[in-house]
Design a protein around this motif. Structure first.
Motif, PDB file in Angstrom:
ATOM      1  N   ARG A  67      14.333  19.237 -22.172  1.00 44.34           N
ATOM      2  CA  ARG A  67      14.277  17.544 -22.430  1.00 44.34           C
ATOM      3  C   ARG A  67      14.033  17.216 -24.048  1.00 44.34           C
ATOM      4  O   ARG A  67      13.265  18.265 -24.554  1.00 44.34           O
ATOM      5  CB  ARG A  67      13.630  16.870 -21.567  1.00 44.34           C
ATOM      6  CG  ARG A  67      13.666  17.235 -20.115  1.00 44.34           C
ATOM      7  CD  ARG A  67      14.698  16.789 -19.379  1.00 44.34           C
ATOM      8  NE  ARG A  67      14.937  15.334 -19.323  1.00 44.34           N
ATOM      9  CZ  ARG A  67      15.813  14.637 -18.772  1.00 44.34           C
ATOM     10  NH1 ARG A  67      16.745  15.253 -18.126  1.00 44.34           N
ATOM     11  NH2 ARG A  67      15.726  13.233 -18.765  1.00 44.34           N
ATOM     12  N   MET A  68      14.580  16.114 -24.529  1.00 48.42           N
ATOM     13  CA  MET A  68      14.348  15.809 -25.752  1.00 48.42           C
ATOM     14  C   MET A  68      12.835  15.506 -25.887  1.00 48.42           C
ATOM     15  O   MET A  68      12.276  14.862 -25.130  1.00 48.42           O
ATOM     16  CB  MET A  68      15.034  14.517 -26.181  1.00 48.42           C
ATOM     17  CG  MET A  68      15.207  14.168 -27.654  1.00 48.42           C
ATOM     18  SD  MET A  68      16.634  12.981 -28.029  1.00 48.42           S
ATOM     19  CE  MET A  68      16.289  12.958 -29.623  1.00 48.42           C
ATOM     20  N   PRO A  69      12.261  15.849 -26.949  1.00 47.50           N
ATOM     21  CA  PRO A  69      10.718  15.583 -27.198  1.00 47.50           C
ATOM     22  C   PRO A  69      10.330  14.114 -26.706  1.00 47.50           C
ATOM     23  O   PRO A  69      11.180  13.128 -27.114  1.00 47.50           O
ATOM     24  CB  PRO A  69      10.458  15.850 -28.521  1.00 47.50           C
ATOM     25  CG  PRO A  69      11.434  16.934 -28.929  1.00 47.50           C
ATOM     26  CD  PRO A  69      12.822  16.449 -28.404  1.00 47.50           C
ATOM     27  N   VAL A  70       9.300  13.870 -26.258  1.00 46.18           N
ATOM     28  CA  VAL A  70       8.913  12.423 -25.811  1.00 46.18           C
ATOM     29  C   VAL A  70       8.672  11.367 -26.956  1.00 46.18           C
ATOM     30  O   VAL A  70       8.149  12.037 -28.107  1.00 46.18           O
ATOM     31  CB  VAL A  70       7.320  12.584 -25.000  1.00 46.18           C
ATOM     32  CG1 VAL A  70       6.931  11.198 -24.582  1.00 46.18           C
ATOM     33  CG2 VAL A  70       7.558  13.592 -23.825  1.00 46.18           C
ATOM     34  N   ALA A  71       9.358  10.364 -27.014  1.00 50.49           N
ATOM     35  CA  ALA A  71       9.330   9.418 -27.928  1.00 50.49           C
ATOM     36  C   ALA A  71       8.161   9.243 -28.747  1.00 50.49           C
ATOM     37  O   ALA A  71       7.801   8.992 -29.702  1.00 50.49           O
ATOM     38  CB  ALA A  71      10.203   8.308 -27.706  1.00 50.49           C
ATOM     39  N   ARG A  72       7.130   9.058 -27.821  1.00 54.31           N
ATOM     40  CA  ARG A  72       5.820   8.324 -28.276  1.00 54.31           C
ATOM     41  C   ARG A  72       5.053   9.545 -29.069  1.00 54.31           C
ATOM     42  O   ARG A  72       4.499   9.306 -30.033  1.00 54.31           O
ATOM     43  CB  ARG A  72       4.747   7.802 -27.016  1.00 54.31           C
ATOM     44  CG  ARG A  72       4.565   9.078 -26.202  1.00 54.31           C
ATOM     45  CD  ARG A  72       3.479   8.354 -25.268  1.00 54.31           C
ATOM     46  NE  ARG A  72       3.389   9.419 -23.973  1.00 54.31           N
ATOM     47  CZ  ARG A  72       3.830   9.413 -23.009  1.00 54.31           C
ATOM     48  NH1 ARG A  72       5.089   8.772 -22.684  1.00 54.31           N
ATOM     49  NH2 ARG A  72       3.499  10.403 -22.003  1.00 54.31           N
ATOM     50  N   GLN A 306      21.765  17.002 -36.863  1.00 52.51           N
ATOM     51  CA  GLN A 306      20.750  17.845 -37.001  1.00 52.51           C
ATOM     52  C   GLN A 306      20.226  17.876 -38.670  1.00 52.51           C
ATOM     53  O   GLN A 306      19.244  18.062 -39.156  1.00 52.51           O
ATOM     54  CB  GLN A 306      21.013  19.105 -36.892  1.00 52.51           C
ATOM     55  CG  GLN A 306      19.948  20.323 -36.708  1.00 52.51           C
ATOM     56  CD  GLN A 306      20.499  21.581 -36.304  1.00 52.51           C
ATOM     57  OE1 GLN A 306      21.746  22.143 -36.390  1.00 52.51           O
ATOM     58  NE2 GLN A 306      19.815  22.221 -35.189  1.00 52.51           N
ATOM     59  N   ALA A 307      21.329  17.906 -39.643  1.00 49.98           N
ATOM     60  CA  ALA A 307      21.255  17.828 -40.943  1.00 49.98           C
ATOM     61  C   ALA A 307      20.342  16.387 -41.514  1.00 49.98           C
ATOM     62  O   ALA A 307      19.873  16.396 -42.459  1.00 49.98           O
ATOM     63  CB  ALA A 307      22.698  17.691 -41.732  1.00 49.98           C
ATOM     64  N   GLU A 313      10.795  19.667 -33.935  1.00 51.48           N
ATOM     65  CA  GLU A 313      10.838  19.704 -32.399  1.00 51.48           C
ATOM     66  C   GLU A 313      12.351  19.078 -31.949  1.00 51.48           C
ATOM     67  O   GLU A 313      13.213  19.407 -31.175  1.00 51.48           O
ATOM     68  CB  GLU A 313       9.846  18.630 -31.686  1.00 51.48           C
ATOM     69  CG  GLU A 313       8.565  19.468 -31.470  1.00 51.48           C
ATOM     70  CD  GLU A 313       7.465  18.530 -30.903  1.00 51.48           C
ATOM     71  OE1 GLU A 313       7.986  18.347 -29.795  1.00 51.48           O
ATOM     72  OE2 GLU A 313       6.312  18.361 -31.071  1.00 51.48           O
ATOM     73  N   VAL A 314      12.665  17.709 -32.983  1.00 51.70           N
ATOM     74  CA  VAL A 314      14.068  17.344 -32.567  1.00 51.70           C
ATOM     75  C   VAL A 314      15.079  18.148 -33.344  1.00 51.70           C
ATOM     76  O   VAL A 314      16.326  18.389 -32.587  1.00 51.70           O
ATOM     77  CB  VAL A 314      14.007  15.954 -33.564  1.00 51.70           C
ATOM     78  CG1 VAL A 314      15.492  15.365 -33.628  1.00 51.70           C
ATOM     79  CG2 VAL A 314      13.031  14.798 -32.925  1.00 51.70           C
ATOM     80  N   THR A 315      15.044  18.961 -34.307  1.00 50.87           N
ATOM     81  CA  THR A 315      15.982  19.719 -34.893  1.00 50.87           C
ATOM     82  C   THR A 315      16.114  20.888 -33.734  1.00 50.87           C
ATOM     83  O   THR A 315      17.315  21.514 -33.624  1.00 50.87           O
ATOM     84  CB  THR A 315      15.469  20.176 -36.195  1.00 50.87           C
ATOM     85  OG1 THR A 315      15.293  19.276 -37.099  1.00 50.87           O
ATOM     86  CG2 THR A 315      16.507  21.294 -36.798  1.00 50.87           C
TER      87      THR A 315
END
Length: 352
Positions: A67-72, A306-307, A313-315
């Motif tokens: 999953r995408m890292p938690v926003a908070r 990505q760039a 973590e997002v990358t």
């Protein structure tokens, strides 16, 4: 049916069917079914392989996709820049005045994510226009230039926050609860166009670069937020790749179980050849190829996003999504190679 979404899903595909011997074709004689949503083709293929070889039922466990890292956890405190009341009044007479009033409105204070970052870019443009009309080297120009430079320095942080926390973007990059049954280019096309609009905003660097209109950006984000296609697509790549990989044991030793390592061509080998032709080569493989083909369109967009990201973590997560099509390709190729060995051992000619 799929059970358990905390760590793994246990997929139990059940179907009541039988074969009539001694014919070469596989005959379905019962319509009782309970296949997992979006995985019907590969689940039926699994059951036919299992039944034809008289093997015990195979229980497939699918790990839950990342999953995408938690926003908070990605949200960062960015200093809010402000001007004195007198300076704000002066800006009322130039393009930035209307934008400041809009930002301070009740609706403006609720704006976040990509739209807020877009507004920051427009604000910076407006402030530069204001500075161009101010008396050179005046104290007011000095203060305004300082505000512009401070805002410019914040843009990388503001961009990262928009990428990490925008609801529409996160929705489109998060896997759905269930996979898609098949790839659909007509449903993908609007999403690709929407992503292009959002990337144009993130890739903006200087005055003179092309920015979409607010209405174009708002429409693009609405598309990403309301479309279920991309979330289903990510889930499809993950689930179908893991499911197909789990079927490798069904083709390990298949030539021996089919009786092809002794003289003659047993009836079971012919049944298995028909399963390959009808269910893998004609149905499952084209379905998987459709998803991989769409990956060639999506991967460049992910790489561009990505760039623009500097958050590790997002990358890493974007890299994970970009690798899914290649993983599915690798697994499909490995599965096809197992069939090639079977055809060689059984003296079958592909396509014959």
């Amino acid at each position: 049916m799929i059970f358990g979404f905390l760590n793994t899903q246990i997929v139990r595909a059940k179907r009541c069917f039988g074969y009539v011997f001694p014919v070469a074709a596989v005959l379905l004689v019962s319509s009782c079914s309970d296949y997992p949503d979006g995985l019907e083709t590969v689940a039926e293929y699994q059951q036919r392989l299992t039944y034809a070889q008289d093997l015990p039922p195979l229980e497939v466990e699918l790990a839950y996709p990342k999953r995408m890292p938690v926003a908070r956890e990605l949200n960062s405190d960015i200093e809010r820049l402000s001007l004195s009341l007198i300076d704000a009044w002066r800006l009322d007479e130039c393009p930035a005045g209307a934008l400041i009033a809009e930002r301070n409105s009740a609706l403006g204070r609720l704006t976040d994510g990509v739209l807020r970052y877009y507004n920051d870019l427009k604000m910076l443009e407006a402030l530069r226009l204001c500075a161009a009309d101010v008396t050179e080297n005046s104290t007011w120009q000095v203060r305004l230039t300082a505000a512009i430079n401070a805002k410019q320095e914040q843009l990388p942080q503001l961009r990262q926050q928009a990428i990490a926390t925008d609801d529409a973007l996160r929705h489109s990059l998060s896997p759905a609860a269930t996979p898609l049954a098949s790839a659909d280019d007509a449903r993908l096309a609007p999403t690709l166009a929407a992503f292009e609009v959002v990337l144009t905003v993130f890739e903006y660097r200087k005055t003179g670069d092309q920015l979409p209109s607010f209405e174009q950006l708002e429409s693009a984000l609405e598309n990403l937020q309301n479309s279920s296609y991309l979330p289903g697509y990510w889930r499809s790549l993950h689930d179908k790749q893991h499911y197909l990989a789990a079927l490798a044991p069904l083709l390990t030793g298949v030539s021996e179980r089919a009786g092809c390592l002794s003289k003659g061509t047993p009836e079971r080998a012919k049944i298995l050849r028909n399963i390959f032709t009808k269910f893998f080569a004609s149905e499952l493989q084209p379905q998987l190829a459709g998803f991989v083909s769409q990956g060639y369109q999506l991967t460049p967009l992910l790489e561009r996003l990505q760039a623009q990201s500097t958050h590790p973590e997002v990358t890493q997560y974007l890299n994970y999504l970009a690798e899914l099509p290649m993983q599915l390709t690798t697994t499909t190729r490995a599965h096809a190679q197992q069939w090639q060995e079977f055809f060689r051992d059984c003296d079958f000619v592909p396509g014959a």
